[in-house]
Design a protein around this motif. Sequence first.
Motif, PDB file in Angstrom:
ATOM      1  N   ASN A  87      50.475  42.308  34.341  1.00 41.82           N
ATOM      2  CA  ASN A  87      51.143  43.441  34.356  1.00 41.82           C
ATOM      3  C   ASN A  87      51.902  43.878  33.294  1.00 41.82           C
ATOM      4  OD1 ASN A  87      52.949  45.631  35.983  1.00 41.82           O
ATOM      5  ND2 ASN A  87      50.758  46.034  36.623  1.00 41.82           N
ATOM      6  N   GLU A  88      53.046  42.711  33.139  1.00 41.50           N
ATOM      7  CA  GLU A  88      54.111  42.949  32.290  1.00 41.50           C
ATOM      8  C   GLU A  88      53.701  42.605  30.774  1.00 41.50           C
ATOM      9  OE1 GLU A  88      57.313  40.443  33.375  1.00 41.50           O
ATOM     10  OE2 GLU A  88      57.217  41.290  35.341  1.00 41.50           O
ATOM     11  N   TYR A  89      52.710  41.755  30.433  1.00 37.94           N
ATOM     12  CA  TYR A  89      52.370  41.250  29.280  1.00 37.94           C
ATOM     13  C   TYR A  89      51.101  41.756  28.735  1.00 37.94           C
ATOM     14  CZ  TYR A  89      56.404  38.289  30.222  1.00 37.94           C
ATOM     15  OH  TYR A  89      57.541  37.779  30.623  1.00 37.94           O
ATOM     16  N   ALA A  90      50.112  42.018  29.299  1.00 36.47           N
ATOM     17  CA  ALA A  90      48.678  41.904  28.931  1.00 36.47           C
ATOM     18  C   ALA A  90      48.361  43.722  28.394  1.00 36.47           C
ATOM     19  CB  ALA A  90      47.835  41.626  29.987  1.00 36.47           C
ATOM     20  N   ASP A  91      47.897  43.720  27.345  1.00 38.84           N
ATOM     21  CA  ASP A  91      47.204  45.036  26.934  1.00 38.84           C
ATOM     22  C   ASP A  91      45.823  45.160  27.380  1.00 38.84           C
ATOM     23  OD1 ASP A  91      46.308  47.354  25.819  1.00 38.84           O
ATOM     24  OD2 ASP A  91      47.179  46.970  23.752  1.00 38.84           O
ATOM     25  N   PHE A  92      45.546  45.882  28.431  1.00 38.79           N
ATOM     26  CA  PHE A  92      44.272  46.146  29.050  1.00 38.79           C
ATOM     27  C   PHE A  92      43.194  46.908  28.112  1.00 38.79           C
ATOM     28  CE2 PHE A  92      46.702  44.614  32.497  1.00 38.79           C
ATOM     29  CZ  PHE A  92      45.784  43.708  33.109  1.00 38.79           C
ATOM     30  N   GLU A  93      43.477  47.503  27.046  1.00 37.42           N
ATOM     31  CA  GLU A  93      43.110  48.129  25.928  1.00 37.42           C
ATOM     32  C   GLU A  93      42.286  47.254  25.205  1.00 37.42           C
ATOM     33  OE1 GLU A  93      41.764  51.485  26.037  1.00 37.42           O
ATOM     34  OE2 GLU A  93      42.471  51.133  28.039  1.00 37.42           O
ATOM     35  N   ARG A  94      42.850  46.001  24.883  1.00 42.56           N
ATOM     36  CA  ARG A  94      42.241  44.944  23.859  1.00 42.56           C
ATOM     37  C   ARG A  94      42.083  43.769  24.926  1.00 42.56           C
ATOM     38  NH1 ARG A  94      46.696  43.823  19.880  1.00 42.56           N
ATOM     39  NH2 ARG A  94      48.040  44.551  21.649  1.00 42.56           N
ATOM     40  N   VAL A  95      40.915  43.946  25.402  1.00 38.93           N
ATOM     41  CA  VAL A  95      40.457  42.506  26.327  1.00 38.93           C
ATOM     42  C   VAL A  95      39.212  41.981  25.650  1.00 38.93           C
ATOM     43  CG1 VAL A  95      39.303  41.785  28.425  1.00 38.93           C
ATOM     44  CG2 VAL A  95      41.103  43.976  28.402  1.00 38.93           C
ATOM     45  N   PHE A  96      39.284  40.749  25.593  1.00 36.73           N
ATOM     46  CA  PHE A  96      38.111  39.858  25.034  1.00 36.73           C
ATOM     47  C   PHE A  96      37.667  39.039  26.149  1.00 36.73           C
ATOM     48  CE2 PHE A  96      40.950  41.358  21.680  1.00 36.73           C
ATOM     49  CZ  PHE A  96      39.866  41.528  20.536  1.00 36.73           C
ATOM     50  N   PHE A  97      36.334  38.592  26.047  1.00 36.22           N
ATOM     51  CA  PHE A  97      35.909  37.542  26.713  1.00 36.22           C
ATOM     52  C   PHE A  97      35.443  36.264  25.822  1.00 36.22           C
ATOM     53  CE2 PHE A  97      33.555  40.556  29.953  1.00 36.22           C
ATOM     54  CZ  PHE A  97      34.785  40.756  30.582  1.00 36.22           C
ATOM     55  N   ALA A  98      35.326  35.170  26.286  1.00 30.61           N
ATOM     56  CA  ALA A  98      35.131  34.220  25.339  1.00 30.61           C
ATOM     57  C   ALA A  98      34.680  32.787  26.309  1.00 30.61           C
ATOM     58  CB  ALA A  98      36.239  33.833  24.428  1.00 30.61           C
ATOM     59  N   GLY A  99      34.075  31.993  25.544  1.00 27.68           N
ATOM     60  CA  GLY A  99      33.689  30.645  26.247  1.00 27.68           C
ATOM     61  C   GLY A  99      32.800  29.675  25.317  1.00 27.68           C
ATOM     62  N   ASP A 100      32.866  28.592  25.836  1.00 33.04           N
ATOM     63  CA  ASP A 100      32.155  27.588  24.936  1.00 33.04           C
ATOM     64  C   ASP A 100      30.959  26.799  25.603  1.00 33.04           C
ATOM     65  OD1 ASP A 100      32.875  24.590  25.935  1.00 33.04           O
ATOM     66  OD2 ASP A 100      34.456  26.141  26.251  1.00 33.04           O
ATOM     67  N   SER A 101      29.823  26.844  25.086  1.00 34.48           N
ATOM     68  CA  SER A 101      28.500  26.211  25.853  1.00 34.48           C
ATOM     69  C   SER A 101      28.203  27.001  26.942  1.00 34.48           C
ATOM     70  CB  SER A 101      28.700  24.799  26.180  1.00 34.48           C
ATOM     71  OG  SER A 101      27.685  23.947  26.528  1.00 34.48           O
ATOM     72  N   ASP A 109      36.342  50.203  35.532  1.00 32.21           N
ATOM     73  CA  ASP A 109      37.335  50.826  35.406  1.00 32.21           C
ATOM     74  C   ASP A 109      38.647  49.719  35.347  1.00 32.21           C
ATOM     75  OD1 ASP A 109      36.557  53.394  35.543  1.00 32.21           O
ATOM     76  OD2 ASP A 109      36.927  53.696  37.446  1.00 32.21           O
ATOM     77  N   GLY A 110      39.761  49.923  34.341  1.00 30.64           N
ATOM     78  CA  GLY A 110      40.744  49.066  34.435  1.00 30.64           C
ATOM     79  C   GLY A 110      41.099  48.671  32.889  1.00 30.64           C
ATOM     80  N   PHE A 111      39.826  48.212  32.133  1.00 34.51           N
ATOM     81  CA  PHE A 111      40.361  47.722  30.853  1.00 34.51           C
ATOM     82  C   PHE A 111      39.270  48.125  29.985  1.00 34.51           C
ATOM     83  CE2 PHE A 111      37.048  44.815  33.028  1.00 34.51           C
ATOM     84  CZ  PHE A 111      36.274  44.410  31.937  1.00 34.51           C
TER      85      PHE A 111
END
Length: 316
Positions: free
Chosen positions: A146-160, A179-181
């Motif tokens: 809530n304090e630190y994250a910008d929900f307009e700039r969300v990324f997904f990532a992972g390996d393998s 909704d929400g991001f």
Amino acid sequence: MDSANEVLHDFFPMFRVLKGGQVERLMGNDVVPASLDPATGVQSKDVSINADSGVSVRLYVPKAADPAHKLPLLIYFHGGGFVVETAASPAYHNHLNNLAAEANVVVVSVDYRRAPEHPLPIAYEDSWDAVKWVASQSSGEEPWLNEYADFERVFFAGDSAGANLAHNMAIRVGLENPDGFNLEGIVLVHSYFWGKEPVGGEPVEPEHRVLIEKLWVYTCPGSSGTDDPFMNPGCDPRISGLGCKRVLIFVAEQDLLKHRGLYYKEVLERSGWGGKVEVVETRDENHVFHLFNSATENAKSLVKTFAGFMNEGKSG
């Protein structure tokens, strides 16, 4: 010898299953607690998001986090063939400390339930629960998000296998538009994709393909095989609806799965998706090399490129 202790299924070097039903994981069993990392200044903590399933996430906040300047938010899915490793594995904890510090992003690392005790598609459903939980925190009570994250700039990532999850979660975002991001992009590192027919320079000999095919069918017993859309994006008619506009794909020159990463780019480009996709190949390296030794120049380069992708076009 007690017949219950005889090996029924052997997936060396990852795991084996005994006749008595016990699963013996041969790697990825070490865990480290969430903590303040002295090397990077990144803080982490574990949060339960579903008491019934036991699914949790590990949150990472970089040292420079400031509520006045919200940071990109990365949802990360660990690898391990859907069977080994966890969000608390030392390799992933170290990698995400480094990545959070280098990119100056908030990270949510998903600890989904693993096969074979929890066969696929359970990991996909757990991961989607985590995505929805993160989205709910745009107006929720978790202070680090809530304090630190910008929900307009969300990324997904992972390996393998985690890259497989990141892709499939982005497909679901495109379908359901939660909704929400805003999902800006995905990063797929050495993606665990496969298919019935070889692509690119993949080996055609059955002996070189059988382990991956057996592992997939064993972990996803309801699957039709490796052309299942979960495993082969080229067989997924929904691919053009991928729910983001930027994709970064990492492949490693000596990785058997390299050709699937290259094929993924081809599939996206001809699907009508319309976004931007880029491939970065690391020479002289094998599958998830960066997790085994984060101090090499190639590993550092991967992290810097990953970080740059998330900060592309960033203002403020």
